[in-house]
Scaffold this motif. Sequence first.
Motif, mmCIF file in Angstrom:
data_model
loop_
_atom_site.group_PDB
_atom_site.id
_atom_site.type_symbol
_atom_site.label_atom_id
_atom_site.label_comp_id
_atom_site.label_asym_id
_atom_site.label_seq_id
_atom_site.Cartn_x
_atom_site.Cartn_y
_atom_site.Cartn_z
ATOM 1 N N GLU A 27 0.814 -1.164 -0.162
ATOM 2 C CA GLU A 27 -0.127 -0.010 0.134
ATOM 3 C C GLU A 27 0.715 1.202 0.175
ATOM 4 O O GLU A 27 0.620 2.351 -0.773
ATOM 5 C CB GLU A 27 -0.937 -0.006 1.136
ATOM 6 C CG GLU A 27 -2.188 -1.156 1.141
ATOM 7 C CD GLU A 27 -2.811 -1.208 2.255
ATOM 8 O OE1 GLU A 27 -2.405 -0.644 3.537
ATOM 9 O OE2 GLU A 27 -4.047 -1.853 2.209
ATOM 10 N N SER A 28 1.798 1.220 0.655
ATOM 11 C CA SER A 28 2.845 2.473 0.786
ATOM 12 C C SER A 28 3.331 2.677 -0.635
ATOM 13 O O SER A 28 3.991 3.786 -0.776
ATOM 14 C CB SER A 28 3.932 2.191 1.674
ATOM 15 O OG SER A 28 5.098 1.182 1.351
ATOM 16 N N ARG A 29 3.522 1.711 -1.300
ATOM 17 C CA ARG A 29 4.020 1.669 -2.684
ATOM 18 C C ARG A 29 3.007 2.403 -3.991
ATOM 19 O O ARG A 29 3.405 2.023 -4.937
ATOM 20 C CB ARG A 29 4.822 0.720 -3.165
ATOM 21 C CG ARG A 29 6.126 0.217 -2.260
ATOM 22 C CD ARG A 29 6.935 -0.639 -2.758
ATOM 23 N NE ARG A 29 7.775 -0.666 -1.513
ATOM 24 C CZ ARG A 29 9.318 -1.366 -1.679
ATOM 25 N NH1 ARG A 29 9.390 -2.304 -2.772
ATOM 26 N NH2 ARG A 29 9.988 -1.379 -0.767
ATOM 27 N N GLY A 30 1.751 2.330 -3.394
ATOM 28 C CA GLY A 30 0.790 2.650 -4.130
ATOM 29 C C GLY A 30 0.271 1.555 -5.076
ATOM 30 O O GLY A 30 -0.335 1.715 -6.108
ATOM 31 N N LEU A 31 0.444 0.208 -4.817
ATOM 32 C CA LEU A 31 0.072 -0.969 -5.466
ATOM 33 C C LEU A 31 -1.085 -1.498 -5.125
ATOM 34 O O LEU A 31 -1.420 -1.723 -3.878
ATOM 35 C CB LEU A 31 1.260 -1.927 -5.499
ATOM 36 C CG LEU A 31 2.476 -1.705 -6.348
ATOM 37 C CD1 LEU A 31 3.532 -2.613 -5.996
ATOM 38 C CD2 LEU A 31 2.206 -1.470 -7.786
ATOM 39 N N SER A 32 -2.056 -1.764 -5.960
ATOM 40 C CA SER A 32 -3.279 -2.678 -5.636
ATOM 41 C C SER A 32 -2.727 -4.077 -5.515
ATOM 42 O O SER A 32 -1.727 -4.554 -5.960
ATOM 43 C CB SER A 32 -4.346 -2.551 -6.831
ATOM 44 O OG SER A 32 -3.839 -3.241 -7.916
ATOM 45 N N GLN A 33 -3.646 -5.082 -4.860
ATOM 46 C CA GLN A 33 -3.396 -6.568 -4.860
ATOM 47 C C GLN A 33 -3.314 -7.003 -6.451
ATOM 48 O O GLN A 33 -2.587 -8.002 -6.734
ATOM 49 C CB GLN A 33 -4.473 -7.290 -4.239
ATOM 50 C CG GLN A 33 -4.400 -6.946 -2.859
ATOM 51 C CD GLN A 33 -5.313 -7.905 -1.777
ATOM 52 O OE1 GLN A 33 -6.285 -8.231 -2.515
ATOM 53 N NE2 GLN A 33 -5.161 -7.819 -0.567
ATOM 54 N N GLU A 34 -4.354 -6.537 -7.163
ATOM 55 C CA GLU A 34 -4.243 -6.964 -8.885
ATOM 56 C C GLU A 34 -2.897 -6.711 -9.530
ATOM 57 O O GLU A 34 -2.118 -7.403 -10.064
ATOM 58 C CB GLU A 34 -5.391 -6.222 -9.354
ATOM 59 C CG GLU A 34 -5.788 -7.021 -10.563
ATOM 60 C CD GLU A 34 -6.167 -8.313 -10.737
ATOM 61 O OE1 GLU A 34 -5.861 -9.078 -11.843
ATOM 62 O OE2 GLU A 34 -7.139 -8.543 -10.095
ATOM 63 N N GLU A 35 -2.528 -5.591 -9.352
ATOM 64 C CA GLU A 35 -1.106 -5.002 -9.877
ATOM 65 C C GLU A 35 0.182 -6.023 -9.297
ATOM 66 O O GLU A 35 0.733 -6.377 -10.199
ATOM 67 C CB GLU A 35 -0.949 -3.472 -9.526
ATOM 68 C CG GLU A 35 -1.870 -2.581 -10.164
ATOM 69 C CD GLU A 35 -1.890 -1.294 -9.768
ATOM 70 O OE1 GLU A 35 -1.857 -0.307 -10.570
ATOM 71 O OE2 GLU A 35 -1.483 -0.975 -8.706
ATOM 72 N N LEU A 36 0.019 -6.032 -8.118
ATOM 73 C CA LEU A 36 1.216 -6.750 -7.611
ATOM 74 C C LEU A 36 1.011 -8.273 -8.110
ATOM 75 O O LEU A 36 2.054 -9.058 -8.595
ATOM 76 C CB LEU A 36 1.048 -7.081 -6.136
ATOM 77 C CG LEU A 36 2.112 -7.755 -5.241
ATOM 78 C CD1 LEU A 36 3.543 -7.284 -5.675
ATOM 79 C CD2 LEU A 36 1.870 -7.558 -3.837
ATOM 80 N N ALA A 37 -0.308 -8.964 -8.071
ATOM 81 C CA ALA A 37 -0.355 -10.286 -8.541
ATOM 82 C C ALA A 37 0.070 -10.242 -9.971
ATOM 83 O O ALA A 37 0.664 -11.255 -10.474
ATOM 84 C CB ALA A 37 -1.931 -10.785 -8.392
ATOM 85 N N ASP A 38 -0.337 -9.354 -10.824
ATOM 86 C CA ASP A 38 0.133 -9.509 -12.233
ATOM 87 C C ASP A 38 1.543 -9.564 -12.397
ATOM 88 O O ASP A 38 2.018 -10.050 -13.202
ATOM 89 C CB ASP A 38 -0.491 -8.170 -12.954
ATOM 90 C CG ASP A 38 -2.068 -8.153 -13.339
ATOM 91 O OD1 ASP A 38 -2.502 -9.320 -13.004
ATOM 92 O OD2 ASP A 38 -2.583 -7.247 -13.473
ATOM 93 N N GLU A 39 2.334 -8.515 -11.323
ATOM 94 C CA GLU A 39 3.823 -8.492 -11.652
ATOM 95 C C GLU A 39 4.429 -10.162 -11.331
ATOM 96 O O GLU A 39 5.492 -10.222 -11.676
ATOM 97 C CB GLU A 39 4.304 -7.399 -10.680
ATOM 98 C CG GLU A 39 4.136 -6.083 -11.124
ATOM 99 C CD GLU A 39 5.039 -5.689 -12.102
ATOM 100 O OE1 GLU A 39 6.276 -6.090 -11.945
ATOM 101 O OE2 GLU A 39 4.418 -4.928 -13.035
ATOM 102 N N LEU A 40 3.626 -10.519 -10.368
ATOM 103 C CA LEU A 40 3.993 -11.914 -10.004
ATOM 104 C C LEU A 40 3.728 -12.939 -10.881
ATOM 105 O O LEU A 40 4.196 -14.080 -10.710
ATOM 106 C CB LEU A 40 3.801 -12.112 -8.509
ATOM 107 C CG LEU A 40 4.506 -11.200 -7.430
ATOM 108 C CD1 LEU A 40 3.765 -11.404 -5.982
ATOM 109 C CD2 LEU A 40 5.862 -11.407 -7.337
ATOM 110 N N GLY A 41 2.803 -12.726 -11.671
ATOM 111 C CA GLY A 41 2.219 -13.689 -12.344
ATOM 112 C C GLY A 41 1.058 -14.831 -11.524
ATOM 113 O O GLY A 41 1.288 -15.968 -12.013
ATOM 114 N N ILE A 42 0.566 -14.157 -10.776
ATOM 115 C CA ILE A 42 -0.217 -15.181 -9.621
ATOM 116 C C ILE A 42 -1.461 -14.516 -9.736
ATOM 117 O O ILE A 42 -1.788 -13.211 -10.150
ATOM 118 C CB ILE A 42 0.433 -15.357 -8.259
ATOM 119 C CG1 ILE A 42 0.413 -13.830 -7.477
ATOM 120 C CG2 ILE A 42 1.787 -15.886 -8.509
ATOM 121 C CD1 ILE A 42 0.677 -14.022 -6.103
#
Length: 78
Positions: A27-42
């Motif tokens: 959250e401090s980096r301004g990322l949503s769970q969806e954005e993080l998941a996309d980055e990780l491929g999960i």
Amino acid sequence: MATPPETTWASVHSAAELGAFLRHVRESRGLSQEELADELGIDRRYVYQIEAGTPTLYTRRLFGLLRLLDVRMEVHAR
């Protein structure tokens, strides 16, 4: 990913504490769970489960091992 303005540290003793730390950093980096998941491929649901501290066989064994060996886990975000 952007870097938060200061280093964040935590001592974690459970999957729930680790999940809360990771959620705070995301959250401090301004990322949503969806954005993080996309980055990780999960799937986003997996990110949610990690952040919620959902117990898994792996985390129960990991934190049990740390307790038995009297090992402290500290995490930090740069």
